[in-house]
Design an enzyme around this catalytic site. Structure first.
Site, PDB file in Angstrom:
ATOM      1  N   GLU A   1       0.819  -1.216   0.000  1.00 49.98           N
ATOM      2  CA  GLU A   1       0.000   0.000   0.000  1.00 49.98           C
ATOM      3  C   GLU A   1       0.853   1.266   0.000  1.00 49.98           C
ATOM      4  O   GLU A   1       0.565   2.246   0.695  1.00 49.98           O
ATOM      5  CB  GLU A   1      -0.953  -0.014   1.197  1.00 49.98           C
ATOM      6  CG  GLU A   1      -1.935  -1.170   1.148  1.00 49.98           C
ATOM      7  CD  GLU A   1      -2.942  -1.166   2.299  1.00 49.98           C
ATOM      8  OE1 GLU A   1      -4.088  -1.517   2.059  1.00 49.98           O
ATOM      9  OE2 GLU A   1      -2.548  -0.803   3.432  1.00 49.98           O
TER      10      GLU A   1
ATOM     11  N   ASP B   1      -8.173  -9.439   3.724  1.00 50.12           N
ATOM     12  CA  ASP B   1      -8.025  -8.298   4.633  1.00 50.12           C
ATOM     13  C   ASP B   1      -9.143  -8.227   5.658  1.00 50.12           C
ATOM     14  O   ASP B   1     -10.039  -7.398   5.531  1.00 50.12           O
ATOM     15  CB  ASP B   1      -7.974  -6.995   3.834  1.00 50.12           C
ATOM     16  CG  ASP B   1      -7.612  -5.789   4.692  1.00 50.12           C
ATOM     17  OD1 ASP B   1      -7.168  -5.983   5.823  1.00 50.12           O
ATOM     18  OD2 ASP B   1      -7.779  -4.657   4.223  1.00 50.12           O
TER      19      ASP B   1
ATOM     20  N   GLU C   1     -13.110  -2.938  11.560  1.00 52.48           N
ATOM     21  CA  GLU C   1     -13.012  -2.190  10.304  1.00 52.48           C
ATOM     22  C   GLU C   1     -14.051  -2.639   9.292  1.00 52.48           C
ATOM     23  O   GLU C   1     -14.607  -1.820   8.560  1.00 52.48           O
ATOM     24  CB  GLU C   1     -11.608  -2.366   9.719  1.00 52.48           C
ATOM     25  CG  GLU C   1     -11.423  -1.727   8.359  1.00 52.48           C
ATOM     26  CD  GLU C   1     -10.054  -1.995   7.774  1.00 52.48           C
ATOM     27  OE1 GLU C   1      -9.845  -1.619   6.601  1.00 52.48           O
ATOM     28  OE2 GLU C   1      -9.193  -2.580   8.461  1.00 52.48           O
TER      29      GLU C   1
END
Length: 676
Positions: A269, A342, A370
């Site tokens: 990332e 993820d 998340e």
């Protein structure tokens, strides 16, 4: 154990007014009652804490309790024995004695759980892992990436001079559940954390945490020699870079002698890493490990890597790391997320586990939600972690990490039930053989209900069921049957399966994962697709690769299945999808009813807080169901089964929803009401 627990029996109290609470005491809500006589080997900060905790928390008859060291046990382990009316607690370390004190308090609070054996007179506990660590994704400006409970606890501007009471309360809470380490800052790290100024701030926190047995670790930016040291390169084989890291390690340990080591996110990332200099992950990790080796420090090197390609993102960590097996130093641990993508509400386990037998590995769980409704939704995550350990033997791992859900909110975690995930992580990190149900019972009795009051038992039973059903409910109303990554652009809160941002990375788009078309839905990872199934052991490869044998919960993870595919229930895929979404909605509504039963047994403040969040969750569940089914119906062309609740939204209206939040915040009720 029966004789030990018999010391904890309390007189049942009459049900009366419930005093106000704000959640700040977490699961450490014991009243003060100094009856206990304590004998300890010598005075020290850690032993003083153990003595203080027992004196303050003991609610039973006066006893004599002896604390002493016993080198026959493993480090941090402890033994509790009853001998001639005394409780004798032994451990090789002072930290082990502290853990024993908290365990005694926990047993006291859990007095009405289970029927102990007549012959069990001894308790011996040893942690499964030497390293049980929280990873904070906190930034130096006090924002928290994926943080949904306020700002960072660490007030860097005021440190080292001003010390918040919350720092010690944080250490106490962690010690009470056996967590012994913390990474203070975000894996997307600023090099500034390694400056002399910030190391003094880190030292101030380390000094507070030390008596509670907690070591401090830091996330580092691999390009720190360039950004902080002014070098022209961060090449891990460059002699000046090697020298810079060795000098930095010396400086760190001079400031913090028991510093734990580094956590590294590299070449992921946009973060810099050794691959920028044509070096491998092993070469980058080993250079840092060599710098820390003289001080017994470790490197936790994250395997969360993926590149912006059209290939299967789920395969990339395995492809990059498995060939490096055996090339890492012995003080490097490869840290792997539990699933291959993820932190989705449900993923198969990452096939990288077990594929590197000559390399120490550790699992990274996400405690913060998340992808599970942030701090607005109730989602007890221990069943997810228990599911992981059904596939990955705990003994195959070197350590365990959890991405923290802690902030400056009064109740620490935003949602009162989000505290249970912090608690469960610590307990499961200590003993991964504990069941999620047992841990939920412990937490409820210490947080909401009185184990000594028989009137609380039926209500606690209902709330326990609610907790145990909550994660599966989230899977159903968000992404059942192996669907994944259908989230809104930019923040991962709501549904946006239609999302299409021009020029954005393909693997950040939901369509990359669901691949819905007129024929069917799902990502083909079988031998006819990306062949990700081949990364699993043979038995699982065969199971997952065949659409006829692939478990329903992973079907659309591994297969692009026809809408008319027959599921294990006998329904078509489309009908099963509709039933699962509807079931998730109905489950959350049942949670509202269960929680209302607790009104007279729980303080009004926390009751109303949870009640309000369950209302949000119920509305969000309908939002998810309507958005996904209306969108996918455009491809299937099939009607929803008669029994499934009809949508209350129009798809065109749902496509206009844009929440004004980013990665650092949870949407407020006002935002969500305006959404509609």
């Amino acid at each position: 154990m029966k004789k030990l627990l018999s010391l904890f029996l309390l007189l049942s109290c009459l049900l009366g007014p419930v005093s106000a609470e704000d959640g700040s005491r977490l699961w450490l809500r014991q009243s003060t009652d100094a009856h206990t006589q304590i004998t300890a080997p010598r005075q020290s900060p850690t032993l003083n804490i153990a003595v203080r905790e027992l004196k303050q928390a003991w609610k039973g008859l006066p006893i004599t309790l002896v604390l002493k060291k016993d080198k026959q046990l493993s480090s941090e382990g402890f033994r509790i024995r009853q001998v001639n009316g005394k409780l004798i607690v032994t451990s090789p370390s002072e930290t082990g004695l502290l853990y024993a004190a908290y365990h005694l308090i926990r047993l006291q609070e859990m007095q009405n759980f289970g029927k102990p054996s007549e012959t069990d007179q001894e308790i011996t506990e040893n942690p499964a892992y030497d390293l049980r660590i929280l990873n904070h994704w906190d930034n130096l400006d006090r924002s928290i990436e994926r943080g949904y409970a306020g700002k960072s606890l660490w007030n860097w501007e005021e440190l080292p001079g001003t010390l918040s009471d919350r720092y010690e309360a944080y250490a106490r809470a962690n010690a009470s559940i056996g967590i012994n380490a913390t990474v203070l800052n975000n894996v997307n790290a600023s090099s500034k954390i390694l400056s002399a100024e910030y190391l003094e701030k880190v030292k101030a926190l380390a000094d507070i945490f030390r008596p509670y047995g907690i070591k401090v670790y830091l996330s580092i930016n691999f390009a720190s020699p360039m950004q902080l040291g002014g070098l022209s390169t961060a090449d891990p084989l460059d002699k000046d870079v090697i020298a810079w890291w060795k000098q930095k390690a010396k400086e760190i340990y001079r400031t913090i002698p028991d510093f734990g080591g580094f956590l590294v996110k590299a070449n992921s990332e946009g973060q810099p890493g050794p691959c920028d200099f044509n070096r491998t992950h092993a070469e980058g990790a080993n250079m840092l490990a060599d710098a820390l080796k003289p001080y017994k420090g470790i490197v936790m090197w994250r395997a969360f890597v993926y590149s912006p390609t059209d290939a299967d993102r789920a395969k990339q960590a395995y492809l990059e790391f498995q060939p490096l097996d055996g090339q890492f130093r012995d003080n490097v641990i490869v840290q792997i997320k539990n699933g291959p993508v993820d932190f989705q509400p449900r993923e198969p386990y990452s096939p990288l586990f077990g594929a590197m037998p000559r390399t120490p590995q550790m699992v990274e769980f996400q405690i913060t939600q998340e992808y599970l409704g942030f701090s607005n939704h109730l989602a007890y995550l221990a069943p997810m972690w228990e599911e992981f350990f059904d596939f990955v033997k705990p003994s195959s791992l070197k350590a365990i990490a959890g991405v923290a859900n802690i902030g400056t909110d009064t109740n620490w975690c935003g949602h009162p039930f989000a505290q249970a995930n912090w608690y469960a992580f610590g307990r499961m990190a200590w003993n991964p053989s504990l069941t999620s149900g047992t841990i939920a019972e412990e937490w409820l009795k210490q947080t909401f209900f009185d184990a000594s009051n028989p009137e609380h038992a039926p209500i606690a039973y209902e709330i326990h069921n609610m907790m145990m059903e909550s994660r599966e409910a989230v899977v159903d109303y968000m992404m059942p049957l192996g669907l994944h990554h259908l989230f809104a652009w930019g923040h991962h809160y709501g549904p946006e399966p239609w999302c299409d941002v021009p020029g954005a990375r393909p693997d950040w788009m939901p369509s990359y994962y669901h691949k819905a078309d007129k024929q069917g839905i799902g990502f083909d990872r079988s031998h006819t697709g990306s062949n990700a199934t081949a990364q699993y052991p043979d038995s699982l490869c065969r199971l997952y690769d065949d659409i006829r044998t692939c478990p329903d919960e992973y079907l659309l993870w591994f297969h692009h299945a026809p809408w008319q595919h027959t599921m294990q229930s006998g329904r078509t895929l489309w009908d099963e999808l509709c039933y699962r979404y509807d079931h998730g909605v109905q489950q959350v509504r049942s949670f509202q009813k269960k929680w209302d039963l607790a009104e007279n047994y729980i303080d009004a403040e926390r009751f109303k807080d949870v009640q309000s969040r369950l209302k949000i969750q119920a509305r969000d569940a309908v939002w998810w169901k309507d958005a996904c089914l209306l969108y996918f119906q455009e491809f299937s062309g099939m009607r929803a089964p008669y029994e499934v609740e009809r949508p209350i939204h129009e798809l065109d209206d749902l496509k206009q929803v844009k929440l004004p939040i980013d990665n650092h915040e949870c949407p407020t009720p006002k935002m969500l009401n305006e959404r509609r």
